[in-house]
Enzyme design. Structure first.
Site, PDB file in Angstrom:
ATOM      1  N   GLU A 237       0.875  -1.170   0.000  1.00  0.00           N
ATOM      2  CA  GLU A 237       0.000   0.000   0.000  1.00  0.00           C
ATOM      3  C   GLU A 237       0.910   1.217   0.000  1.00  0.00           C
ATOM      4  O   GLU A 237       1.667   1.414   0.952  1.00  0.00           O
ATOM      5  CB  GLU A 237      -0.852  -0.039   1.281  1.00  0.00           C
ATOM      6  CG  GLU A 237      -2.077   0.845   1.267  1.00  0.00           C
ATOM      7  CD  GLU A 237      -3.156   0.359   0.290  1.00  0.00           C
ATOM      8  OE1 GLU A 237      -3.594   1.187  -0.522  1.00  0.00           O
ATOM      9  OE2 GLU A 237      -3.534  -0.828   0.343  1.00  0.00           O
ATOM     10  N   GLY A 238       0.912   1.995  -1.058  1.00  0.00           N
ATOM     11  CA  GLY A 238       1.754   3.191  -1.076  1.00  0.00           C
ATOM     12  C   GLY A 238       0.909   4.425  -0.863  1.00  0.00           C
ATOM     13  O   GLY A 238      -0.312   4.327  -0.695  1.00  0.00           O
TER      14      GLY A 238
ATOM     15  N   TYR B 199       0.362   6.596  -3.036  1.00  0.00           N
ATOM     16  CA  TYR B 199      -0.308   6.987  -4.282  1.00  0.00           C
ATOM     17  C   TYR B 199      -1.077   5.863  -4.956  1.00  0.00           C
ATOM     18  O   TYR B 199      -1.522   5.987  -6.078  1.00  0.00           O
ATOM     19  CB  TYR B 199       0.729   7.587  -5.246  1.00  0.00           C
ATOM     20  CG  TYR B 199       1.432   8.745  -4.612  1.00  0.00           C
ATOM     21  CD1 TYR B 199       0.789   9.975  -4.474  1.00  0.00           C
ATOM     22  CD2 TYR B 199       2.707   8.610  -4.079  1.00  0.00           C
ATOM     23  CE1 TYR B 199       1.396  11.034  -3.852  1.00  0.00           C
ATOM     24  CE2 TYR B 199       3.338   9.674  -3.443  1.00  0.00           C
ATOM     25  CZ  TYR B 199       2.674  10.888  -3.332  1.00  0.00           C
ATOM     26  OH  TYR B 199       3.275  11.934  -2.700  1.00  0.00           O
ATOM     27  N   GLY B 200      -1.226   4.746  -4.252  1.00  0.00           N
ATOM     28  CA  GLY B 200      -1.980   3.644  -4.843  1.00  0.00           C
ATOM     29  C   GLY B 200      -1.712   2.335  -4.132  1.00  0.00           C
ATOM     30  O   GLY B 200      -1.143   2.298  -3.051  1.00  0.00           O
TER      31      GLY B 200
ATOM     32  N   VAL C 166      -0.529  -1.950  -4.575  1.00  0.00           N
ATOM     33  CA  VAL C 166       0.132  -2.959  -5.411  1.00  0.00           C
ATOM     34  C   VAL C 166      -0.557  -4.297  -5.149  1.00  0.00           C
ATOM     35  O   VAL C 166      -0.677  -4.734  -4.001  1.00  0.00           O
ATOM     36  CB  VAL C 166       1.647  -3.048  -5.104  1.00  0.00           C
ATOM     37  CG1 VAL C 166       2.310  -4.109  -5.975  1.00  0.00           C
ATOM     38  CG2 VAL C 166       2.329  -1.692  -5.321  1.00  0.00           C
TER      39      VAL C 166
ATOM     40  N   LYS D 184       0.648  -2.321 -10.029  1.00  0.00           N
ATOM     41  CA  LYS D 184       0.584  -1.097  -9.232  1.00  0.00           C
ATOM     42  C   LYS D 184      -0.528  -0.233  -9.799  1.00  0.00           C
ATOM     43  O   LYS D 184      -0.468   0.193 -10.956  1.00  0.00           O
ATOM     44  CB  LYS D 184       1.944  -0.380  -9.323  1.00  0.00           C
ATOM     45  CG  LYS D 184       2.091   0.784  -8.401  1.00  0.00           C
ATOM     46  CD  LYS D 184       3.580   1.108  -8.296  1.00  0.00           C
ATOM     47  CE  LYS D 184       3.857   2.349  -7.514  1.00  0.00           C
ATOM     48  NZ  LYS D 184       5.289   2.544  -7.286  1.00  0.00           N
TER      49      LYS D 184
ATOM     50  N   ASP E   1      14.856   7.342  -3.005  1.00  0.00           N
ATOM     51  CA  ASP E   1      14.069   6.716  -1.933  1.00  0.00           C
ATOM     52  C   ASP E   1      14.537   5.277  -1.700  1.00  0.00           C
ATOM     53  O   ASP E   1      13.727   4.351  -1.619  1.00  0.00           O
ATOM     54  CB  ASP E   1      12.579   6.772  -2.283  1.00  0.00           C
ATOM     55  CG  ASP E   1      11.699   6.589  -1.047  1.00  0.00           C
ATOM     56  OD1 ASP E   1      12.224   6.667   0.084  1.00  0.00           O
ATOM     57  OD2 ASP E   1      10.485   6.367  -1.214  1.00  0.00           O
TER      58      ASP E   1
HETATM   59  P1  ADP Z   1       4.504   2.963  -3.693  1.00  0.00           P
HETATM   60  O1  ADP Z   1       5.225   3.924  -4.563  1.00  0.00           O
HETATM   61  O2  ADP Z   1       3.026   3.103  -3.784  1.00  0.00           O
HETATM   62  O3  ADP Z   1       5.057   2.904  -2.299  1.00  0.00           O
HETATM   63  P2  ADP Z   1       6.056   0.639  -4.399  1.00  0.00           P
HETATM   64  O4  ADP Z   1       6.497   0.502  -5.803  1.00  0.00           O
HETATM   65  O5  ADP Z   1       7.055   1.098  -3.384  1.00  0.00           O
HETATM   66  O6  ADP Z   1       4.753   1.533  -4.343  1.00  0.00           O
HETATM   67  O7  ADP Z   1       5.469  -0.746  -3.893  1.00  0.00           O
HETATM   68  C1  ADP Z   1       4.868  -0.855  -2.622  1.00  0.00           C
HETATM   69  C2  ADP Z   1       5.075  -2.264  -2.108  1.00  0.00           C
HETATM   70  O8  ADP Z   1       4.485  -3.196  -3.017  1.00  0.00           O
HETATM   71  C3  ADP Z   1       6.539  -2.680  -1.996  1.00  0.00           C
HETATM   72  O9  ADP Z   1       7.117  -2.284  -0.767  1.00  0.00           O
HETATM   73  C4  ADP Z   1       6.403  -4.194  -2.106  1.00  0.00           C
HETATM   74  O10 ADP Z   1       5.985  -4.727  -0.866  1.00  0.00           O
HETATM   75  C5  ADP Z   1       5.268  -4.379  -3.091  1.00  0.00           C
HETATM   76  N1  ADP Z   1       5.773  -4.517  -4.469  1.00  0.00           N
HETATM   77  C6  ADP Z   1       6.086  -3.546  -5.342  1.00  0.00           C
HETATM   78  N2  ADP Z   1       6.513  -4.030  -6.514  1.00  0.00           N
HETATM   79  C7  ADP Z   1       6.480  -5.369  -6.397  1.00  0.00           C
HETATM   80  C8  ADP Z   1       6.825  -6.479  -7.267  1.00  0.00           C
HETATM   81  N3  ADP Z   1       7.254  -6.260  -8.505  1.00  0.00           N
HETATM   82  N4  ADP Z   1       6.680  -7.720  -6.804  1.00  0.00           N
HETATM   83  C9  ADP Z   1       6.219  -7.934  -5.546  1.00  0.00           C
HETATM   84  N5  ADP Z   1       5.889  -6.965  -4.671  1.00  0.00           N
HETATM   85  C10 ADP Z   1       6.010  -5.691  -5.081  1.00  0.00           C
END
Ligand code: ADP
Length: 306
Positions: A12-13, A15-16, A18, A33, A126
């Site tokens: 959970e970020g 901005y959205g 995953v 995402k 980041d």
């Molecule tokens: P945000 O920018 O919304 O924080 P991220 O790209 O950092 O999104 O992803 C949030 C979380 O989703 C990550 O910390 C991870 O736990 C999971 N995640 C992201 N990309 C992947 C991936 N390709 N495979 C598995 N888990 C992922």
């Protein structure tokens, strides 16, 4: 989205979300995402478009692979290869840190990813355990390019930076608007200590407390950063944390080996100009002793040709 079956959220970020998904026909696992409504929130749009642009440009074994992008009902969807877990999960399961060889393997690959980004003039901005993915085979992949950006020209300044405090370099904390690749190097130094010990190096609970943690370890900020601190309206009327006695890394972590400590110290120079470059660190004794780096490079080659 109909061609994928959702297996539930994995992240959970701001901005959205995953989602872990399975392609209905091929069975391939992916991470999708899904950004928030990007027409309503301009920041979401900017972050999504920036991430798409950079990820299309950046292809490397140690960066998460973007497979597909689409926009539907005002939301952007980014489809990535699915990677098993994050470094944060490994650290949560190992509260005393990872073993030295695993640390070396992970850090070496993260440094390769950062070296590649920096060669392409991209700063990630980041780097932290949540943004480092680890596959079942131990391949490390840097993800989340939502805050990444290409290096500005000398006259340009950066105004939109809000990434995670614990890994922020002194120049970011005092509000310098001209910074560069060394911010990633600082974050890598914090990360190295964290993987070795299991504990975040500087867990500040405010920007001021963050500066305090750093000063307690390395002594006072460099003069230029002190000046920026006093000119920054956010810190108006606040006294800059100063330390009469420091607790250096070696004293705080006596069990960390000299080579590992040296890598951390070369990343954690208070002066950004004094920090090592990622490419130099790949050749550090920490990685080159007992031919570790050669074995690791060979491993990469094997994986690629499989
Ligand atoms: P945000 O920018 O919304 O924080 P991220 O790209 O950092 O999104 O992803 C949030 C979380 O989703 C990550 O910390 C991870 O736990 C999971 N995640 C992201 N990309 C992947 C991936 N390709 N495979 C598995 N888990 C992922």
């Amino acid at each position: 989205m109909e061609s994928y079956e959702s297996l539930g959220p994995v992240g959970e970020g701001s901005y959205g979300t995953v989602l872990k998904c399975r392609h209905r026909e091929s069975g391939r696992l992916v991470a999708i995402k899904k950004f928030m409504d990007s027409d309503e929130d301009k920041t979401v749009k900017k972050i999504a478009l920036r991430e798409i642009k950079l990820l299309r440009q950046l292809r490397h074994d140690n960066l998460v692979n973007l497979l597909m992008v689409w926009k539907r009902r005002r939301r952007w969807y980014l489809v990535f290869e699915f990677v098993d877990r994050t470094l944060l999960e490994d650290l949560e399961q190992n509260p005393n840190g990872l073993d030295l060889n695993t640390c070396r393997q992970y850090m070496f690959q993260i440094l390769r990813a950062a070296t590649f980004c920096h060669q392409q003039n991209v700063i990630h901005r980041d780097i932290k355990p949540e943004n480092i993915l680890i596959s079942q085979e131990g391949v490390v992949k840097l993800c989340d390019f939502g805050f990444a950006r290409t290096i500005a020209s000398p006259s340009e300044v950066y105004t939109d930076y809000v990434a995670t405090r614990w890994y922020r370099a002194p120049e970011l904390l005092v509000g310098d608007i001209k910074y560069g690749k060394p911010v990633d190097v600082w974050a890598l130094g914090c990360l190295l200590i964290e993987v070795l010990t299991g504990q975040p190096l500087f867990p500040g609970d405010s920007d001021l407390d963050q500066i305090y943690h750093i000063v307690k370890c390395f002594g006072n900020l460099v003069t230029h950063h002190q000046e920026l601190f006093y000119r920054n309206p956010i810190f108006s009327g606040v006294k800059l944390p100063e330390s009469s006695s420091t607790v250096p890394l070696q004293q705080r972590f006596p069990s960390i080996t000299q080579n590992a400590l040296d890598v951390a110290q070369r990343c954690l120079d208070m002066d950004p100009e004094g920090r090592a470059q990622c490419s130099e660190l790949l050749d550090h004794l920490f990685f080159t002793q007992d031919s570790f780096h050669i074995r690791n490079r060979k491993m990469d080659g094997r994986r690629r040709s499989e």
